[in-house]
Design a protein around this motif. Structure first.
Motif, PDB file in Angstrom:
ATOM      1  N   VAL A 227       6.052  -1.820   8.992  1.00  0.00           N
ATOM      2  CA  VAL A 227       5.723  -2.472   7.720  1.00  0.00           C
ATOM      3  C   VAL A 227       6.889  -2.462   6.721  1.00  0.00           C
ATOM      4  O   VAL A 227       6.790  -3.052   5.650  1.00  0.00           O
TER       5      VAL A 227
ATOM      6  N   ASN B 225      -4.366   8.118   6.448  1.00  0.00           N
ATOM      7  CA  ASN B 225      -3.814   8.766   7.646  1.00  0.00           C
ATOM      8  C   ASN B 225      -4.281  10.216   7.770  1.00  0.00           C
ATOM      9  O   ASN B 225      -4.478  10.721   8.877  1.00  0.00           O
TER      10      ASN B 225
ATOM     11  N   GLU C  73       5.157   7.821   0.404  1.00  0.00           N
ATOM     12  CA  GLU C  73       4.144   7.820   1.476  1.00  0.00           C
ATOM     13  C   GLU C  73       3.240   9.057   1.413  1.00  0.00           C
ATOM     14  O   GLU C  73       2.027   8.958   1.584  1.00  0.00           O
TER      15      GLU C  73
ATOM     16  N   ASN D 267      -1.610   4.020  14.258  1.00  0.00           N
ATOM     17  CA  ASN D 267      -1.481   5.262  13.501  1.00  0.00           C
ATOM     18  C   ASN D 267      -2.172   6.448  14.176  1.00  0.00           C
ATOM     19  O   ASN D 267      -1.590   7.527  14.294  1.00  0.00           O
TER      20      ASN D 267
ATOM     21  N   TYR E  56       0.840  -1.213   0.000  1.00  0.00           N
ATOM     22  CA  TYR E  56       0.000   0.000   0.000  1.00  0.00           C
ATOM     23  C   TYR E  56       0.873   1.261   0.000  1.00  0.00           C
ATOM     24  O   TYR E  56       0.390   2.348  -0.271  1.00  0.00           O
TER      25      TYR E  56
ATOM     26  N   TYR F 228       0.645  -5.010  17.054  1.00  0.00           N
ATOM     27  CA  TYR F 228      -0.771  -4.850  16.684  1.00  0.00           C
ATOM     28  C   TYR F 228      -1.603  -6.039  17.145  1.00  0.00           C
ATOM     29  O   TYR F 228      -1.437  -6.463  18.281  1.00  0.00           O
TER      30      TYR F 228
ATOM     31  N   GLU G 250       9.354   3.000   9.323  1.00  0.00           N
ATOM     32  CA  GLU G 250       7.886   2.912   9.449  1.00  0.00           C
ATOM     33  C   GLU G 250       7.438   3.006  10.907  1.00  0.00           C
ATOM     34  O   GLU G 250       7.873   3.866  11.618  1.00  0.00           O
ATOM     35  N   SER G 251       6.603   2.061  11.334  1.00  0.00           N
ATOM     36  CA  SER G 251       5.958   2.217  12.651  1.00  0.00           C
ATOM     37  C   SER G 251       6.901   2.145  13.838  1.00  0.00           C
ATOM     38  O   SER G 251       6.499   2.504  14.947  1.00  0.00           O
TER      39      SER G 251
ATOM     40  N   TYR H 252       4.366  12.989  10.909  1.00  0.00           N
ATOM     41  CA  TYR H 252       4.264  11.546  11.152  1.00  0.00           C
ATOM     42  C   TYR H 252       4.740  10.768   9.918  1.00  0.00           C
ATOM     43  O   TYR H 252       5.489   9.780  10.033  1.00  0.00           O
TER      44      TYR H 252
HETATM   45  N1  GLN Z   1       3.792   4.683   7.505  1.00  0.00           N
HETATM   46  C1  GLN Z   1       2.986   3.531   7.754  1.00  0.00           C
HETATM   47  C2  GLN Z   1       1.531   3.937   7.901  1.00  0.00           C
HETATM   48  O1  GLN Z   1       1.266   4.986   8.409  1.00  0.00           O
HETATM   49  C3  GLN Z   1       3.456   2.839   8.992  1.00  0.00           C
HETATM   50  C4  GLN Z   1       2.604   1.653   9.373  1.00  0.00           C
HETATM   51  C5  GLN Z   1       3.326   0.517  10.055  1.00  0.00           C
HETATM   52  O2  GLN Z   1       4.541   0.348   9.984  1.00  0.00           O
HETATM   53  N2  GLN Z   1       2.557  -0.346  10.646  1.00  0.00           N
HETATM   54  O3  GLN Z   1       0.640   3.224   7.506  1.00  0.00           O
END
Ligand code: GLN
Length: 312
Positions: free
Chosen positions: A263, A169, A162, A118, A30, A245, A66-67, A193
């Protein structure tokens, strides 16, 4: 239990040999950039609280944080506004829903519940003290660098990828705003973010993040004290509750260490007082956690006998 240097070296090697090529999962797609990262990359690393480094595989390959960036921004928000305000305004509960869930937010009157999903992460960015967007971003990047290394930097390629696709988001940021859970301009929070998710790190730097948390806030490679030790138990609690998660419960059950995934394929776990264990490989499970990284980190922890819930 083998905790000496040879033991750690052997555990890391074994984890990589057993799981560095494990089957299953698929790259996140995605975010277009992530779909193009070679799926066969894999690495595992340990950094101890004393700065010992043990690694196997593609340890120098730089991938999108990422997260996992959510841990660094949470650390900064805790320094800025304190544990009580973070708990009150963001929360410390697992959501039981996917990391980008809008339903989780709606079910709790706009309180995001966790800084590691998020919604909570975007709200956490808005809690960070800053006069403007650039200062907000610089302070967050600075915290990532202090917790890991000065080589951590924004990737324009990841960020473009992104920013051009982060509509979901942006919607979350406006929902937070509508609910009174946003503490700066919502599009500023979403932009910053998105940038914080777009820095590149390698597996050693990720293990350093874990080691800094393990070592009461002292980065064991720079020897700089970068976090108040009082805040670390709150960071680790949040990681235990929501770090993987909807797989966080299974992870606690099987591995018993606070951890955080992204991710981009990264995963970092903390053995408090002892070490950070990190791994990387792009293919993800349904929840968004790297399949191989979970297996490699779990294997190192099991071989060394680290599980916070163990009474053995
Ligand atoms: N940048 C990604 C998002 O906002 C981070 C999500 C993740 O790593 N779970 O969807």
């Amino acid at each position: 239990m083998k905790r000496d240097e040879d033991g750690i070296r052997q555990a890391v090697k074994q984890a990589y040999t057993l799981y560095g090529k494990a089957e299953g999962g698929k790259n996140a797609d995605y975010i277009p950039y992530l779909a193009g990262v070679p799926s066969d990359l894999a690495a595992v690393a340990v950094v101890t609280h004393e700065g010992g480094i043990f690694a196997q595989g593609d340890v120098h390959y730089r991938f999108a944080i990422e997260s996992i960036s959510k841990v660094c921004s949470l650390a900064l928000a805790l320094e800025d506004v304190g544990t009580q305000k973070v708990q009150e305004k963001i929360g410390a509960e697992p959501t039981g829903l996917p990391f980008n869930s809008v339903i989780a937010l709606e079910l709790h009157e706009g309180k995001p519940l966790s800084p590691l999903v998020n919604a909570g992460a975007i709200a956490t960015v808005s809690l960070v003290k800053a006069k403007n967007r650039e200062e907000r971003w610089q302070r967050i990047l600075d915290m990532q660098q202090k917790l890991m290394s000065m080589d951590v930097a924004l990737s324009e390629d990841v960020n473009d990828s992104e920013q051009n696709t982060n509509f979901h988001n942006r919607a979350i940021a406006w929902l937070l705003y509508a609910a009174g859970s946003m503490y700066c301009d919502p599009m500023e929070a979403c932009d910053v973010y998105t940038r914080q998710c777009s820095t590149l790190v390698n597996t050693l730097e990720l293990a350093t993040l874990g080691a800094t948390l393990a070592a009461r806030g002292v980065n064991p490679l720079t020897l700089k004290h970068v976090l108040s030790s009082e805040n670390i138990s709150c960071i680790l609690a949040e990681m235990m509750m929501e770090g993987l998660y909807v797989r966080s419960g299974d992870w606690a059950y099987m591995v018993g260490l606070p951890a955080k995934s992204g991710v981009g394929g990264g995963l970092v776990a903390v053995v408090p007082g002892v070490m950070g264990i990190a791994a990387f490989s792009p293919p993800l499970d349904e929840a968004g956690n790297s399949v191989r990284a979970q297996k490699m980190v779990a294997s190192v922890a099991a071989q060394l006998g680290y599980n916070l819930f163990s009474v053995a």
